[in-house]
Design an enzyme around this catalytic site. Structure first.
Site, PDB file in Angstrom:
ATOM      1  N   TRP A 187       0.884  -1.397   0.161  1.00 49.00           N
ATOM      2  CA  TRP A 187       0.173   0.070  -0.120  1.00 49.00           C
ATOM      3  C   TRP A 187       0.855   1.313  -0.061  1.00 49.00           C
ATOM      4  O   TRP A 187       0.578   2.210  -0.911  1.00 49.00           O
ATOM      5  CB  TRP A 187      -0.913   0.033   1.316  1.00 49.00           C
ATOM      6  CG  TRP A 187      -2.018  -1.013   0.973  1.00 49.00           C
ATOM      7  CD1 TRP A 187      -2.098  -2.285   1.557  1.00 49.00           C
ATOM      8  CD2 TRP A 187      -3.112  -0.993  -0.041  1.00 49.00           C
ATOM      9  NE1 TRP A 187      -3.163  -3.071   1.034  1.00 49.00           N
ATOM     10  CE2 TRP A 187      -3.843  -2.461   0.136  1.00 49.00           C
ATOM     11  CE3 TRP A 187      -3.484  -0.224  -1.170  1.00 49.00           C
ATOM     12  CZ2 TRP A 187      -4.730  -2.870  -0.910  1.00 49.00           C
ATOM     13  CZ3 TRP A 187      -4.381  -0.693  -1.873  1.00 49.00           C
ATOM     14  CH2 TRP A 187      -5.138  -1.866  -1.891  1.00 49.00           C
ATOM     15  N   ASP A 237      -1.011   6.621   6.479  1.00 55.10           N
ATOM     16  CA  ASP A 237      -2.164   5.730   6.168  1.00 55.10           C
ATOM     17  C   ASP A 237      -2.187   4.725   7.218  1.00 55.10           C
ATOM     18  O   ASP A 237      -1.528   3.712   7.447  1.00 55.10           O
ATOM     19  CB  ASP A 237      -1.410   4.824   4.814  1.00 55.10           C
ATOM     20  CG  ASP A 237      -2.772   4.036   4.203  1.00 55.10           C
ATOM     21  OD1 ASP A 237      -3.784   3.978   5.003  1.00 55.10           O
ATOM     22  OD2 ASP A 237      -2.525   3.469   3.269  1.00 55.10           O
ATOM     23  N   LYS A 271     -12.200  -1.946   7.625  1.00 56.84           N
ATOM     24  CA  LYS A 271     -11.390  -2.641   8.471  1.00 56.84           C
ATOM     25  C   LYS A 271     -11.827  -2.546   9.918  1.00 56.84           C
ATOM     26  O   LYS A 271     -12.689  -3.629  10.436  1.00 56.84           O
ATOM     27  CB  LYS A 271     -10.010  -2.586   8.521  1.00 56.84           C
ATOM     28  CG  LYS A 271      -9.369  -3.201   7.136  1.00 56.84           C
ATOM     29  CD  LYS A 271      -8.870  -1.992   6.255  1.00 56.84           C
ATOM     30  CE  LYS A 271      -7.925  -2.504   5.073  1.00 56.84           C
ATOM     31  NZ  LYS A 271      -8.460  -3.491   4.145  1.00 56.84           N
TER      32      LYS A 271
HETATM   33  N1  PMP Z   1      -4.128   1.389   2.568  1.00 59.76           N
HETATM   34  C1  PMP Z   1      -4.142   0.211   3.141  1.00 59.76           C
HETATM   35  C2  PMP Z   1      -3.105  -0.098   4.324  1.00 59.76           C
HETATM   36  C3  PMP Z   1      -5.049  -0.801   2.788  1.00 59.76           C
HETATM   37  O1  PMP Z   1      -5.018  -1.713   3.580  1.00 59.76           O
HETATM   38  C4  PMP Z   1      -5.909  -0.642   1.628  1.00 59.76           C
HETATM   39  C5  PMP Z   1      -7.100  -1.633   1.270  1.00 59.76           C
HETATM   40  N2  PMP Z   1      -6.897  -2.677   1.794  1.00 59.76           N
HETATM   41  C6  PMP Z   1      -5.871   0.891   1.160  1.00 59.76           C
HETATM   42  C7  PMP Z   1      -4.994   1.466   1.552  1.00 59.76           C
HETATM   43  C8  PMP Z   1      -6.681   0.914  -0.151  1.00 59.76           C
HETATM   44  O2  PMP Z   1      -8.006   1.420   0.369  1.00 59.76           O
HETATM   45  P1  PMP Z   1      -9.211   1.623  -0.466  1.00 59.76           P
HETATM   46  O3  PMP Z   1      -9.672   0.195  -1.225  1.00 59.76           O
HETATM   47  O4  PMP Z   1     -10.298   2.130   0.506  1.00 59.76           O
HETATM   48  O5  PMP Z   1      -8.914   2.593  -1.578  1.00 59.76           O
END
Ligand code: PMP
Length: 368
Positions: free
Chosen positions: A106, A175, A199
């Site tokens: 991510w 994040d 989550k």
């Molecule tokens: N950052 C992290 C740490 C994630 O786990 C995720 C999704 N699993 C995201 C960003 C992306 O999130 P979204 O699908 O809500 O854009």
């Protein structure tokens, strides 16, 4: 022991399991929210009732995280992925550099968006170790005068997690999508925190942004308003229609957390669950191998591998048949991933640990 409503143990990485009492409350409200004669899904976001829902959600989130007064709280659409873009769009001006700490998939995605808008510098990348560790943030060499430093507290795919808040003399952007509200956090160490709801907070749809006033003030003029944090703040997250239902559900989850010992209570429960699984890995005499290094093992996503692909497939099939769902790991790590967010019950972690023990014994690597 069977779960209420014949629910299974859902190890999904997100969207994921929610507290049963929250789902029951939502069910209760579904057809007629507190005498309004309609559900929250059907209600105008400009109505008095909805104004109350979003204001209470914000107040409770502030209480849970002890958000200082010089921070604004937003509930936006677009997921954490939109924040990957909105952050550099807003705070990475021409001629400046933003530093990115890459501890998994991510963080890499966030970096890709930053590279579109400006100059991003990678100050750490654990790629050579297949992202099984996190650095000491205090020991990295940052760009002098960097616009901001971005990192990911918990890498959901690799299962690596920073264990404490950073103490940096810079603009820290974080994040927190996969571990927000799983433990107490010192918000004052961050200039901006963002997290998708799906989550630890509620169903997919809402993205929480907590932003310090001085950073907010540096945002440029002339952005499309939907991407402009200042516009969103001025409109109380309602420049456009907010993700009403997701915010309502987050609000119920915040109340649930407040009833259950706040974030200190959540931390204790999460550590207990994670210990059950890491002990099962460590006591398997090498049959199961943890992906993350010991000091950064995530309390949210427990990643581990089995001796080979065939055994992995069999294990996932057998556990699924036993009501332990969603254990297949991401292909970049292989093996299994047990996501055990806030609402995941301890009994589910214990059931998985027993299944692991039995499986290892059956397949010739007897446990002592
Ligand atoms: N950052 C992290 C740490 C994630 O786990 C995720 C999704 N699993 C995201 C960003 C992306 O999130 P979204 O699908 O809500 O854009």
């Amino acid at each position: 022991m069977s779960q209420p409503y014949n629910r299974i143990y859902n190890f999904s990485a997100g969207p994921c399991t929610l507290p049963v009492e929250v789902l029951e409350e939502a069910k209760e409200d579904l057809l007629n929210y507190k005498g309004t004669g309609m559900s929250v899904m059907e209600m105008s976001h400009r109505s008095k009732a909805y104004e109350g829902i979003i204001a209470t959600a914000e107040a409770d989130l502030r209480t849970l995280l002890s958000v200082p007064d010089n921070y604004k709280v937003l509930f936006l659409q677009g997921g954490a992925s939109q924040q990957f873009a909105t952050i550099p769009m807003s705070f990475l001006p021409q001629g400046k550099t933003a530093d990115y700490v890459i501890t998994g998939a991510w963080g890499k995605k966030a970096l890709e968006s930053a590279n579109i808008y400006g100059k991003a510098n990678v100050v750490f990348d654990a790629k050579a170790d297949n992202y099984n560790n996190v650095p000491d943030l205090g020991s990295l060499s940052y760009t002098p005068g960097a616009a901001y430093v971005h990192f990911t507290t918990n890498e959901t795919i690799q299962g690596v997690q920073f264990k404490s808040d950073p103490s940096l003399n810079s603009t820290v952007v974080c994040d927190m999508s996969s571990d927000i509200l799983s433990r107490p956090v010192d918000v004052s160490k961050y200039a901006l925190i963002y997290a998708g709801a799906q989550k630890n907070m509620g169903p997919a749809g809402a993205t929480v942004v907590i932003i310090r006033d001085d950073l907010l003030a540096t945002g440029p003029d002339g952005l499309p308003p939907v991407f402009d944090y200042k516009v969103q703040v001025e409109n109380g997250s309602m420049f456009n229609t907010p993700p009403c239902w997701s915010i309502y559900m987050c609000g119920l989850v915040y109340k649930y957390l407040l009833r259950n010992g706040g974030l200190e209570g959540a931390r204790k429960r999460n550590e207990e669950k994670a210990n059950v699984l890491y002990n099962a890995i460590d006591n398997s005499h090498g049959f199961f191998k943890g992906h993350a290094k010991g000091d950064c093992r995530s309390t949210m996503n427990v990643t581990f591998t089995l001796p080979d692909e065939e055994l992995t497939k069999t294990f996932i099939k057998e556990t699924e048949a036993a009501g332990l769902d969603g254990l297949k790991g991401h292909r970049s790590v292989g093996g299994c991933r047990a996501s055990i967010y806030n609402a995941f019950p301890l009994e589910g972690a214990e059931a998985l640990a027993s299944a692991m023990q039995e499986f290892a014994a059956k397949h010739g690597k007897a446990l002592v």
